[in-house]
Enzyme design. Structure first.
Site, PDB file in Angstrom:
ATOM      1  N   ARG A  91      60.475  31.348  72.331  1.00  0.00           N
ATOM      2  CA  ARG A  91      59.490  30.381  71.819  1.00  0.00           C
ATOM      3  C   ARG A  91      58.408  31.162  71.081  1.00  0.00           C
ATOM      4  O   ARG A  91      57.706  31.983  71.682  1.00  0.00           O
ATOM      5  CB  ARG A  91      58.895  29.578  72.983  1.00  0.00           C
ATOM      6  CG  ARG A  91      57.783  28.644  72.561  1.00  0.00           C
ATOM      7  CD  ARG A  91      57.314  27.743  73.701  1.00  0.00           C
ATOM      8  NE  ARG A  91      56.151  27.000  73.265  1.00  0.00           N
ATOM      9  CZ  ARG A  91      54.903  27.181  73.717  1.00  0.00           C
ATOM     10  NH1 ARG A  91      54.652  28.052  74.681  1.00  0.00           N
ATOM     11  NH2 ARG A  91      53.916  26.478  73.222  1.00  0.00           N
ATOM     12  N   HIS A 135      49.702  26.976  67.328  1.00  0.00           N
ATOM     13  CA  HIS A 135      49.188  27.601  68.554  1.00  0.00           C
ATOM     14  C   HIS A 135      47.788  28.140  68.227  1.00  0.00           C
ATOM     15  O   HIS A 135      47.568  29.345  68.168  1.00  0.00           O
ATOM     16  CB  HIS A 135      50.147  28.701  69.014  1.00  0.00           C
ATOM     17  CG  HIS A 135      50.004  29.103  70.455  1.00  0.00           C
ATOM     18  ND1 HIS A 135      51.048  29.078  71.353  1.00  0.00           N
ATOM     19  CD2 HIS A 135      48.939  29.551  71.158  1.00  0.00           C
ATOM     20  CE1 HIS A 135      50.639  29.510  72.538  1.00  0.00           C
ATOM     21  NE2 HIS A 135      49.357  29.805  72.455  1.00  0.00           N
ATOM     22  N   GLU A 180      49.066  23.191  73.748  1.00  0.00           N
ATOM     23  CA  GLU A 180      47.854  22.989  74.529  1.00  0.00           C
ATOM     24  C   GLU A 180      46.685  22.449  73.700  1.00  0.00           C
ATOM     25  O   GLU A 180      45.661  23.123  73.537  1.00  0.00           O
ATOM     26  CB  GLU A 180      47.431  24.303  75.209  1.00  0.00           C
ATOM     27  CG  GLU A 180      48.500  24.876  76.123  1.00  0.00           C
ATOM     28  CD  GLU A 180      48.000  26.049  76.969  1.00  0.00           C
ATOM     29  OE1 GLU A 180      46.890  26.527  76.713  1.00  0.00           O
ATOM     30  OE2 GLU A 180      48.726  26.465  77.884  1.00  0.00           O
ATOM     31  N   ASN A 310      52.887  23.710  80.367  1.00  0.00           N
ATOM     32  CA  ASN A 310      52.414  25.070  80.649  1.00  0.00           C
ATOM     33  C   ASN A 310      51.619  25.043  81.936  1.00  0.00           C
ATOM     34  O   ASN A 310      50.731  24.191  82.100  1.00  0.00           O
ATOM     35  CB  ASN A 310      51.489  25.587  79.530  1.00  0.00           C
ATOM     36  CG  ASN A 310      52.238  25.847  78.237  1.00  0.00           C
ATOM     37  OD1 ASN A 310      53.464  25.717  78.163  1.00  0.00           O
ATOM     38  ND2 ASN A 310      51.498  26.223  77.203  1.00  0.00           N
ATOM     39  N   TYR A 312      49.692  27.630  85.007  1.00  0.00           N
ATOM     40  CA  TYR A 312      49.344  28.946  85.552  1.00  0.00           C
ATOM     41  C   TYR A 312      48.719  28.865  86.938  1.00  0.00           C
ATOM     42  O   TYR A 312      48.987  29.683  87.791  1.00  0.00           O
ATOM     43  CB  TYR A 312      48.371  29.672  84.604  1.00  0.00           C
ATOM     44  CG  TYR A 312      49.041  30.069  83.303  1.00  0.00           C
ATOM     45  CD1 TYR A 312      49.677  31.292  83.184  1.00  0.00           C
ATOM     46  CD2 TYR A 312      49.066  29.208  82.212  1.00  0.00           C
ATOM     47  CE1 TYR A 312      50.327  31.662  82.014  1.00  0.00           C
ATOM     48  CE2 TYR A 312      49.710  29.562  81.032  1.00  0.00           C
ATOM     49  CZ  TYR A 312      50.336  30.783  80.938  1.00  0.00           C
ATOM     50  OH  TYR A 312      50.990  31.141  79.785  1.00  0.00           O
ATOM     51  N   GLU A 387      55.496  27.589  79.351  1.00  0.00           N
ATOM     52  CA  GLU A 387      54.751  28.826  79.663  1.00  0.00           C
ATOM     53  C   GLU A 387      54.481  28.878  81.162  1.00  0.00           C
ATOM     54  O   GLU A 387      54.061  27.875  81.758  1.00  0.00           O
ATOM     55  CB  GLU A 387      53.377  28.886  78.978  1.00  0.00           C
ATOM     56  CG  GLU A 387      53.409  29.238  77.527  1.00  0.00           C
ATOM     57  CD  GLU A 387      52.012  29.276  76.911  1.00  0.00           C
ATOM     58  OE1 GLU A 387      51.023  29.571  77.619  1.00  0.00           O
ATOM     59  OE2 GLU A 387      51.919  28.972  75.708  1.00  0.00           O
TER      60      GLU A 387
HETATM   61  C1  FCB Z   1      47.925  29.729  77.575  1.00  0.00           C
HETATM   62  C2  FCB Z   1      48.144  29.995  76.099  1.00  0.00           C
HETATM   63  C3  FCB Z   1      48.794  31.324  75.818  1.00  0.00           C
HETATM   64  C4  FCB Z   1      48.237  32.416  76.730  1.00  0.00           C
HETATM   65  C5  FCB Z   1      48.334  31.980  78.161  1.00  0.00           C
HETATM   66  C6  FCB Z   1      47.886  33.037  79.145  1.00  0.00           C
HETATM   67  O1  FCB Z   1      46.873  28.835  77.740  1.00  0.00           O
HETATM   68  O2  FCB Z   1      48.927  28.983  75.527  1.00  0.00           O
HETATM   69  O3  FCB Z   1      48.621  31.642  74.462  1.00  0.00           O
HETATM   70  O4  FCB Z   1      46.959  32.724  76.369  1.00  0.00           O
HETATM   71  O5  FCB Z   1      47.563  30.820  78.352  1.00  0.00           O
END
Ligand code: FCB
Length: 490
Positions: A91, A135, A180, A310, A312, A387
């Site tokens: 990607r 992006h 995002e 995405n 985290y 992501e």
């Molecule tokens: C996301 C972004 C990516 C990177 C990760 C850690 O929010 O899409 O570009 O910065 O975080």
């Protein structure tokens, strides 16, 4: 460049290892400004991130994406690395001002040629290209006329989408419009920690609507240009919001963040319009009646084939004065007020437990909760984790290797969550590791390493970390093994 060694298949043969569905896509992700470099080559003009990173004080150490990982010149080696990593898909994002300098007018063939060559190289190595149109790197010339705060930028985006789809549509099967948009709107125009660095809550909400509109218009264009079997999508950083207690006030704080963090996009994109509670929470900030024109919601809700998620870390909130600990991406604390319009009195907290080098809590249950929620609310919409990953303080050992057990443990726990979500019915089609290699981490510059592949930025040497070898073996087997003992497993 060091070759990737795959771990032995015996490692995978445990009764508790988790088999993924046939055809599950194993990928890695990147973004143009974070990796390409070649900032002023072949006709490219500055994007808002060029301007922002060249503004003193905006990015840690004054780092810029001028050179980044030099992927623009090294993409052939990088694609070979991807093949050695057994990636099924890559990607990447397209730099708008590389293919359409200034954001208007005809395409620049030299810019498009870079992506044609990249895509051909991927296909040649059996790797499926997954293109993201945007992006975060808006052409600076469009920012100069108002950027995402003005409707015209949505029209410009649709034109740009058309030229990229015409150039690459015959060979790219997966397309995502925006990455995002929450970050573009709320970090770019609200808290100002991302480009263009503006700090006005009203602008953030206007940007959110114009991003939704840009997406919908681009989907219309993509559907008319792309072959019928191409898959279209948008990628959202959905916030897995949790209230610190069950008190009515804390639950209301969570509701507000869910509105301005998630439903402000999910509603208009997936056919439910802007949620009534969001409109009420933010009525003092923007005139929604003037912002959303007749017919807009029909455009924003054009059907997509997939939703990119995405994830985290979860978001823990309570009612109260905004705390020291802001949500991720505003850790610099540069804004004096909450960047979340309509949620000015919500406090953010660091969830308990381990953290990554970003000071983000490691909690894979958030990914499970998000995927199962999306499945419950939109049962017919296939999902992709576009992501997921973690930054740690990686270094090259004297023996030349990079040992990153905590990244292996992080990815292992999140893949376990994906597997569990699939078992519980969620239609998750793939997983993309963020990131293929260490790169320009926005306002953190090169100080945070998210890659499976280590990059020595002084020499551009790539060294696959131990997690890269591990991920390669998982991708090849389509099976998640038990976590090796040395990485924290039992
Ligand atoms: C996301 C972004 C990516 C990177 C990760 C850690 O929010 O899409 O570009 O910065 O975080």
């Amino acid at each position: 460049m060091t070759a990737v060694r795959s771990e032995s298949p015996e490692l995978l043969a445990s009764p508790s290892s988790l088999a993924f569905p046939p055809g599950f896509v194993w990928g890695a992700a990147s973004a143009a400004y974070q990796v390409e470099g070649a900032a002023d080559e072949d006709g490219r003009t500055p994007s808002i991130w060029d301007t922002f990173s060249h503004t003193p004080g905006r990015v840690v150490n004054g780092d810029t994406g001028d050179i980044a990982t030099d992927h623009y010149h090294r993409f052939r080696d990088d694609v070979r690395l991807m093949r050695d990593l057994n990636l099924g898909s890559y990607r990447f994002s397209v730099s708008w001002s590389r293919v359409q300098p200034t954001g208007r007018g005809p395409a620049v063939q030299r810019g498009l040629d870079f992506y044609r060559k990249l895509v051909d190289e991927l296909l040649d190595k059996g790797i499926t290209p997954f293109a993201t149109l945007y992006h975060w790197d808006l052409p600076q010339d469009l920012e100069d006329i108002g950027g995402w705060t003005v409707r015209e930028t949505s029209d410009r985006f649709a034109d740009y989408a058309e030229m990229v789809a015409e150039a690459l549509g015959d060979r790219v099967p997966y397309w995502t419009t925006l990455n995002e948009p929450w970050c573009s709107a709320f970090l770019g125009y609200g808290s100002g920690v991302h480009a263009p660095g503006r700090t006005a809550p009203e602008s953030a909400l206007k940007a959110a609507h114009h991003l939704n509109l840009a997406h919908g218009r681009a989907i219309g264009v993509l559907r008319s240009v792309l072959p019928a079997n191409a898959r279209t999508s948008i990628t959202l950083n959905l916030h897995q919001v949790r209230a610190r207690t069950d008190s009515a006030a804390d639950l209301d704080a969570a509701r507000r963040i869910d509105a301005v963090g998630n439903r402000i996009f999910l509603g208009p994109l997936l056919g439910d319009g802007y949620p009534a509670d969001l409109l009420a929470d933010t009525a003092h900030v923007v005139d929604w009646g003037a912002l959303v024109k007749d017919g807009d919601l029909a455009e924003t809700s054009r059907p997509v084939d997939m939703l990119g998620v995405n994830y985290y870390t979860p978001t823990l909130v309570s009612d109260g004065r905004p705390g020291e600990q802001g949500p991720r991406h505003h850790a610099h604390g540069k804004s004096a007020y909450s960047p979340w319009p309509g949620s000015e009195h919500v406090a953010f907290h660091l969830p308990p437990g381990q953290t990554t080098a970003m000071q983000w809590a490691v909690d894979a249950s958030g990914l499970y909760d998000l995927l199962t929620r999306m499945h419950r609310e939109h049962p017919n919409l296939p999902l992709m984790v576009t992501e997921n990953g973690a930054a740690y303080e990686d270094y090259v050992s004297p023996d030349g290797t990079v040992n990153d057990p905590r990244r292996i443990a992080y990815v292992h726990s999140h893949l376990t969550a994906v597997h569990r979500a699939i078992q519980d019915g969620a239609d998750v089609r793939g997983y993309f590791l963020w990131s293929l290699m260490d790169n320009f981490e926005w306002a953190y510059g090169y100080s945070k390493r998210f890659g499976a592949v280590y990059v020595d930025f002084a020499t551009q040497r790539r060294v696959p970390k131990r997690s890269a070898h591990w991920y390669a073996s998982v991708a090849r087997a389509n099976v998640l093994p038990d976590l090796p003992k040395e990485d924290g497993g039992f």
